[in-house]
Design an enzyme around this catalytic site. Structure first.
Site, PDB file in Angstrom:
ATOM      1  N   ASP A   1     -11.611   2.960   4.405  1.00  0.00           N
ATOM      2  CA  ASP A   1     -11.950   1.657   4.345  1.00  0.00           C
ATOM      3  C   ASP A   1     -13.599   1.559   3.998  1.00  0.00           C
ATOM      4  O   ASP A   1     -13.855   0.315   3.547  1.00  0.00           O
ATOM      5  CB  ASP A   1     -11.612   0.643   5.378  1.00  0.00           C
ATOM      6  CG  ASP A   1     -10.337   0.047   5.115  1.00  0.00           C
ATOM      7  OD1 ASP A   1     -10.127  -0.308   4.058  1.00  0.00           O
ATOM      8  OD2 ASP A   1      -9.547  -0.404   5.897  1.00  0.00           O
TER       9      ASP A   1
ATOM     10  N   GLN B   1      -4.943  -1.348   9.995  1.00  0.00           N
ATOM     11  CA  GLN B   1      -4.809  -2.731   9.616  1.00  0.00           C
ATOM     12  C   GLN B   1      -4.964  -3.729  10.407  1.00  0.00           C
ATOM     13  O   GLN B   1      -4.655  -3.859  11.832  1.00  0.00           O
ATOM     14  CB  GLN B   1      -3.104  -2.990   9.145  1.00  0.00           C
ATOM     15  CG  GLN B   1      -2.913  -4.092   8.418  1.00  0.00           C
ATOM     16  CD  GLN B   1      -3.725  -4.228   7.054  1.00  0.00           C
ATOM     17  OE1 GLN B   1      -3.722  -3.201   6.323  1.00  0.00           O
ATOM     18  NE2 GLN B   1      -4.184  -5.167   6.705  1.00  0.00           N
TER      19      GLN B   1
ATOM     20  N   LYS C   1       1.100  -1.297   0.006  1.00  0.00           N
ATOM     21  CA  LYS C   1       0.090  -0.039   0.007  1.00  0.00           C
ATOM     22  C   LYS C   1       0.843   1.364   0.022  1.00  0.00           C
ATOM     23  O   LYS C   1       0.737   2.069  -0.911  1.00  0.00           O
ATOM     24  CB  LYS C   1      -1.062  -0.105   1.338  1.00  0.00           C
ATOM     25  CG  LYS C   1      -2.028  -1.028   1.286  1.00  0.00           C
ATOM     26  CD  LYS C   1      -2.728  -0.853   2.511  1.00  0.00           C
ATOM     27  CE  LYS C   1      -4.052  -1.956   2.524  1.00  0.00           C
ATOM     28  NZ  LYS C   1      -4.509  -2.182   3.664  1.00  0.00           N
TER      29      LYS C   1
END
Length: 287
Positions: free
Chosen positions: A119, A96, A52
């Protein structure tokens, strides 16, 4: 003739568009900012976060990776999120998975501002998705990336009979909502569903997100169906494969995604795209 949906190539195209948008925003003094917080040293998470970060930097996004020790308390993590919630240079916040046992994942998700929830997991944004709200809001990246695939390959969901295999909050439920919003008739099946083949054999489109080998075989689908494989599993030979018996289906289905090279690259590309979305939406709101 089966069409293989090339997520890797489509992700490159999306990333190039994202890079151009970042360049335009930078000219106005707005640089999209993304922070990824990782707690502990889970190796799979570390690799994913590195990917990422590398992609974000390549696209010109201000990317920050905040590594916290395994023993970090919930209060410490929430305090850090507060800092980023208040930081105008940060447009997207991602924590995460997995988190250590002492941290409540739901509390963390709820603590991120909906306007920075890159997200798309905050209840406010999930509610807007289910209401098919017309305003701007982030959506879970994997389902949103799959919708981009449908659009790119001219797969119209309106009036189609769709089966979603899996009911997670990360993929199954938001995916079902997006397809419902697109006019599909959606059935969600899962581990408690009796005789799942009764549903899959009639489906025009199937999305599988179970994380289990051989979830979907060639006899489970009808001729010409669209099959989207979200699963990531290691087979008996140690190779990365999906939920679907891919090779067996190649001569039967109309469209299919490979693993790897299908949905995976689109998830990261969509995360970058959505970071820029949040930056643009924030800039408009402040005008």
């Amino acid at each position: 003739m089966t069409t293989i949906i090339n997520g890797k190539e489509l992700a490159k195209k999306i990333n190039e568009q994202t890079k151009q948008r970042v360049e335009q925003l930078s000219k106005t003094g707005n640089v999209p900012g993304l922070v990824v917080v990782i707690v502990g040293d889970d190796q799979a998470s570390q690799r994913y976060v590195r990917n990422k970060n590398k992609t974000a930097q390549r696209l010109g996004i201000n990317s920050i990776v905040k590594q916290l020790p395994e023993e970090t308390t919930e209060a410490e993590l929430l305090a850090l999120i507060d800092e980023y919630n208040s930081d105008d240079s940060i447009h997207g916040i991602l924590v995460q998975d997995p988190l250590p046992a002492q941290i409540d994942e739901k509390k963390v998700t709820h603590h991120i501002l909906p306007s920075k929830d890159v997200d798309g997991f905050h209840p406010v944004n999930v509610g807007k998705l289910y209401l098919n709200d017309s305003s701007n809001y982030p959506v879970a990246c994997t389902p949103k990336g799959i919708m981009t695939m449908f659009s790119e390959y001219g797969i119209d969901l309106n009036g189609k009979n769709v089966v979603m295999i899996g009911r997670s909050s990360i993929v199954g439920k938001p995916m079902a909502a997006l397809m419902l919003n697109a006019g599909a008739t959606v059935t969600i099946i899962h581990r408690n569903t009796r005789q799942p083949r009764n549903f899959t054999q009639k489906a025009d489109v199937i999305v599988s997100a179970t994380g289990s080998l051989h979830t979907l075989g060639v006899d489970d689908v009808k001729e010409g169906a669209v099959v989207i494989d979200v699963g990531q599993n290691m087979n008996e030979d140690g190779h990365l494969v999906g939920d679907v018996d891919y090779e067996d289906m190649l001569d039967k289905v109309g469209y299919i995604t490979p693993v790897p090279g299908g949905v995976g690259p689109m998830t990261i590309a969509t995360l970058m795209q959505q970071t820029v979305d949040l930056c643009e939406w924030g800039a408009k709101d402040s005008e």
